[in-house]
Design an enzyme around this catalytic site. Structure first.
Site, PDB file in Angstrom:
ATOM      1  N   LYS A 126     -10.471  15.320  15.681  1.00 37.95           N
ATOM      2  CA  LYS A 126     -10.803  15.622  14.291  1.00 37.95           C
ATOM      3  C   LYS A 126      -9.707  16.512  13.708  1.00 37.95           C
ATOM      4  CE  LYS A 126     -14.324  17.634  11.321  1.00 37.95           C
ATOM      5  NZ  LYS A 126     -15.672  18.203  11.248  1.00 37.95           N
ATOM      6  N   LYS A 128     -10.785  10.954  13.401  1.00 38.61           N
ATOM      7  CA  LYS A 128     -11.192  11.260  12.032  1.00 38.61           C
ATOM      8  C   LYS A 128     -10.177  12.160  11.349  1.00 38.61           C
ATOM      9  CE  LYS A 128     -14.637  13.943   9.664  1.00 38.61           C
ATOM     10  NZ  LYS A 128     -15.636  14.942   9.787  1.00 38.61           N
TER      11      LYS A 128
HETATM   12  C1  PBG Z   1     -18.436  18.944   9.814  1.00 40.36           C
HETATM   13  C2  PBG Z   1     -18.055  17.651   9.217  1.00 40.36           C
HETATM   14  C3  PBG Z   1     -17.198  17.429   8.129  1.00 40.36           C
HETATM   15  C4  PBG Z   1     -17.168  16.054   7.918  1.00 40.36           C
HETATM   16  C5  PBG Z   1     -18.008  15.470   8.857  1.00 40.36           C
HETATM   17  N1  PBG Z   1     -18.525  16.481   9.664  1.00 40.36           N
HETATM   18  C6  PBG Z   1     -16.521  18.371   7.224  1.00 40.36           C
HETATM   19  C7  PBG Z   1     -15.508  19.294   7.656  1.00 40.36           C
HETATM   20  O1  PBG Z   1     -15.040  19.357   8.794  1.00 40.36           O
HETATM   21  O2  PBG Z   1     -15.166  20.056   6.757  1.00 40.36           O
HETATM   22  C8  PBG Z   1     -16.368  15.362   6.871  1.00 40.36           C
HETATM   23  C9  PBG Z   1     -16.766  13.982   6.572  1.00 40.36           C
HETATM   24  C10 PBG Z   1     -16.184  13.413   5.347  1.00 40.36           C
HETATM   25  O3  PBG Z   1     -15.291  13.981   4.691  1.00 40.36           O
HETATM   26  O4  PBG Z   1     -16.638  12.320   4.991  1.00 40.36           O
HETATM   27  N2  PBG Z   1     -19.801  19.022  10.066  1.00 40.36           N
END
Ligand code: PBG
Length: 329
Positions: free
Chosen positions: A198, A251
């Site tokens: 991520k 991601k």
């Molecule tokens: C954190 C989380 C995020 C997203 C999914 N899980 C946000 C972040 O890390 O700020 C982002 C998903 C998206 O932008 O569609 N719980």
């Protein structure tokens, strides 16, 4: 190649008609491998549009079941739930409250469509008053102090009936902690989809607006991966698999297709790609300005993610893509 053999090669033969083109397509978008993210919130009778994400709503527990059954009708049989709690506090208590919005939504979804796969996001950022993904100690995110709370959240969601829990906090050892917590409470069949790679991305902007999870100080660069690094992503994925992740995730998707492709080459586990909120809203904006044909561009982008090697695609376009792929048949 000899000249006469070369002369026999005519790649256009396989492009002459729609039926031939269909026959030789190397990559398909199959609704069964698309996952729709859903935001759930407290209240009754609510279907609340999210401004930054045209076409996406927040649902209350009593309206989410119907939405999930509409998704099932078009072929989307997997959902990823995010909770927006009534109260946020320093330690994200609502994330692991058994009576919280996500456990309630899981039961509601289970009651209305028994066959849909329910995936629950496990993180603290939507639940903490400061918006960080873990608890804060001495001004910094406390990795090891956060782990038991993520474990408690995962158990609460498994108990409510989630099939898969998906830790997205990017805390070191979160998969191990969650696997341990699930196993010790009798949920050894609940799977883990790790948000393994991520990235610290600007493409999460619309989500943070939707979930009210913009960090009140600092940023997430101390726990999410820097966009310049691919080897580091491979290390994170390898660690998650060792710790017990059943499915790994990359991601965002579009800016990281090389990471998906490399993960596909290296690891023998299902790979999910999360096409995030910013990717969705960017295409919606371009479509509404008449810059591209939105439907065609959507399918083209989803194909690129598949071609890179993702098995599962998590996308806010899931329902539209399912409808488009049905009408293309
Ligand atoms: C954190 C989380 C995020 C997203 C999914 N899980 C946000 C972040 O890390 O700020 C982002 C998903 C998206 O932008 O569609 N719980």
């Amino acid at each position: 190649m000899a000249a006469e053999t070369l002369d026999k090669q005519r790649p256009r033969r396989l492009r002459v008609s729609p039926c031939i083109r269909k026959l030789v397509s190397e990559t398909l978008i199959n609704p069964r491998q698309l996952v729709a993210p859903i935001f759930v919130r407290p209240g009754r009778g609510i279907v609340e549009p999210i401004k930054s994400m045209p076409g996406i709503n927040r649902y209350s527990v009593d309206t989410v079941g119907e939405y999930v059954s509409e998704l099932a009708d078009v072929g989307i049989e997997a959902v990823l739930l995010f909770g927006i709690p009534a109260v946020k506090d320093e330690i994200g208590s609502s994330a692991y409250d058994r009576e919280g919005v996500v456990p309630k939504a899981i039961s509601a979804v289970r009651d209305s469509v028994s066959s849909t796969a329910i995936i629950a996001d496990v993180c603290l950022c939507e639940y903490t008053s400061h918006g960080h993904c873990g608890i804060i100690k001495d001004g910094a995110v406390d990795n090891d102090g956060t782990l038991p709370l993520l474990g408690k959240a995962a158990v609460a969601y498994a108990e409510a009936g989630a099939d898969i829990v998906a830790p997205s906090a990017m805390m070191d050892h979160q998969v191990r902690a969650i696997r341990g917590a699930l196993d010790i409470s009798g949920h050894e069949h609940t799977a883990i989809m790790g948000y393994s790679a991520k990235y610290a991305s600007s493409f999460y902007g619309p989500f943070r607006d939707a979930a009210g999870s913009v960090p009140s100080f600092g940023d997430r660069k101390g726990y999410q991966i820097g966009p310049s690094n691919r080897r580091e992503a491979m290390k994170e994925i390898a660690l998650d698999i060792q710790e017990g992740a059943d499915i790994i995730m990359v991601k965002p998707a579009l800016a990281y297709l090389d990471v998906i492709a490399e993960a596909r080459r290296r690891f023998n586990v299902p790979i999910a790609a999360y096409s995030v909120s910013g990717e969705y809203s960017m295409l919606k904006a371009a479509g509404s300005m008449g810059l591209v044909n939105e439907n065609e561009a959507m399918l083209e982008l989803l194909l690129s993610i598949k071609r890179a090697g993702a098995d599962i695609i998590i996308t806010y376009h899931a329902a539209e893509a399912a409808r488009a792929s049905i009408s293309q048949r």
